[in-house]
Enzyme design. Structure first.
Site, PDB file in Angstrom:
ATOM      1  CG  ASP A   1      -1.792  -1.325   1.310  1.00  0.00           C
ATOM      2  OD1 ASP A   1      -2.097  -1.753   0.145  1.00  0.00           O
ATOM      3  OD2 ASP A   1      -2.044  -1.561   2.340  1.00  0.00           O
TER       4      ASP A   1
ATOM      5  CD  GLU B   1      -9.488  -2.390  -0.248  1.00  0.00           C
ATOM      6  OE1 GLU B   1     -10.195  -2.792   0.958  1.00  0.00           O
ATOM      7  OE2 GLU B   1      -8.575  -3.323  -0.587  1.00  0.00           O
TER       8      GLU B   1
END
Length: 310
Positions: free
Chosen positions: A12, A166
């Site tokens: 991420d 997301e």
């Protein structure tokens, strides 16, 4: 260079350019000090320069590293057995000191992504296609959470883990706001995670799906990198030279975690962009114009000091 750019469990990534320098942070989960910070001058070679948090707020997921009005911010979710929320830490220097975490009182979302609207106001985009206004200092929310975007839907027959909209990251380019989002599930089948894009003239929408979605996706378990998704866009050292930074699992080495990958993109005549790295199995030209920078840190420790190296 041949991908990866950060080996091992570095998922991420949120990448920020400030002048000729690049900074990166990523999910640190239950490890503290958390929110590790990395520095580069060419997007390929990185060195660790510290951490942004020592006070535990639980497991830290996908953060967003921001530079706004001369100050650095990191927005991130924290999750404990008792519940979860979203937080922010800030510093006037990337090297710190960093503030204590400030609770933004957002318990129902993850993966915050910061943006500045055409009105000059600050906003935080959230999982599920929602967003909320921030105060001018970026340390509290203003008003209610609103819904912004129902994500693009992939064909039903695709093998994915879950829809899981997301990781929204907002990029401003040529008068458009681009929302780069992850769908398909983070750690399921190799073909699950992917990158989709929408754009709008206004931060408030309406958002239109990119006709070329998904921009990035693993097509088969035969590829060298699985579950490629959750991208941040960043401009390279040479103007007009753009890149996507995102995580993926190395085929056959799932337990190593998601490693950090770098892929060139190009803007197309219709105002969208496409990825140019294929399945990342071959070496790619390094970003043009990068200055000499840090070398990759050693992957082993010589145990000559009283604590392990970074």
């Amino acid at each position: 260079f041949l991908n990866h750019i950060l080996a091992g469990d570095h998922p991420d990534p949120s990448v920020l350019r400030v002048g000729g320098d690049y900074y990166l942070t990523l999910s640190s989960f239950d490890a503290y000090p958390g929110l590790p910070l990395w520095h580069s001058r060419d997007l390929v070679n990185w060195e660790p320069i510290g951490h942004a948090i020592t006070t535990s707020v639980g497991s830290i997921w996908a953060p967003d590293l921001v530079h706004h009005a001369g100050r650095y911010y990191i927005y991130f979710p924290g999750r404990t057995d008792q519940g979860r929320s979203n937080y922010v830490v800030w510093a006037d220097d990337i090297a710190g000191p960093w503030s204590e975490p400030v609770d933004l009182q957002l318990p129902d979302h993850i993966d915050p992504g910061h943006a500045v609207g055409e009105d000059g106001k600050r906003y935080l985009f959230l999982s599920g296609g929602d967003y909320v206004q921030l105060s001018d200092d970026g340390l509290r929310t203003v008003g209610e959470v609103r819904h912004a975007y129902d994500g693009w839907r992939y064909p039903e027959e695709w093998v994915v883990g879950s829809y899981s909209q997301e990781g929204p990251k907002i990029t401003r380019h040529d008068g458009w706001y681009y929302m780069i989002t992850a769908v398909g599930g983070t750690a399921g089948p190799p073909t699950g995670h992917m990158v989709i894009v929408a754009r709008s003239r206004s931060i408030h929408g309406p958002w239109e799906h990119c006709p070329h979605n998904p921009i990035i996706r693993t097509q088969s378990a035969d590829e060298p990198w699985w579950s490629r998704g959750h991208a941040t866009l960043v401009e390279g050292p040479t103007p007009g030279d753009w890149w996507a930074v995102y995580p993926g699992y190395e085929a056959g080495f799932w337990p190593l975690g998601r490693q950090t990958l770098l892929e060139p993109i190009e803007w197309t005549e219709d105002g969208w962009f496409r990825a140019l790295g294929g399945d990342l199995s071959k070496p790619l030209p390094k970003p043009r114009g990068g200055r000499p920078g840090p070398s990759a840190p050693p992957l082993s420790d010589d145990f000559s000091a009283d604590r392990m190296g970074a």
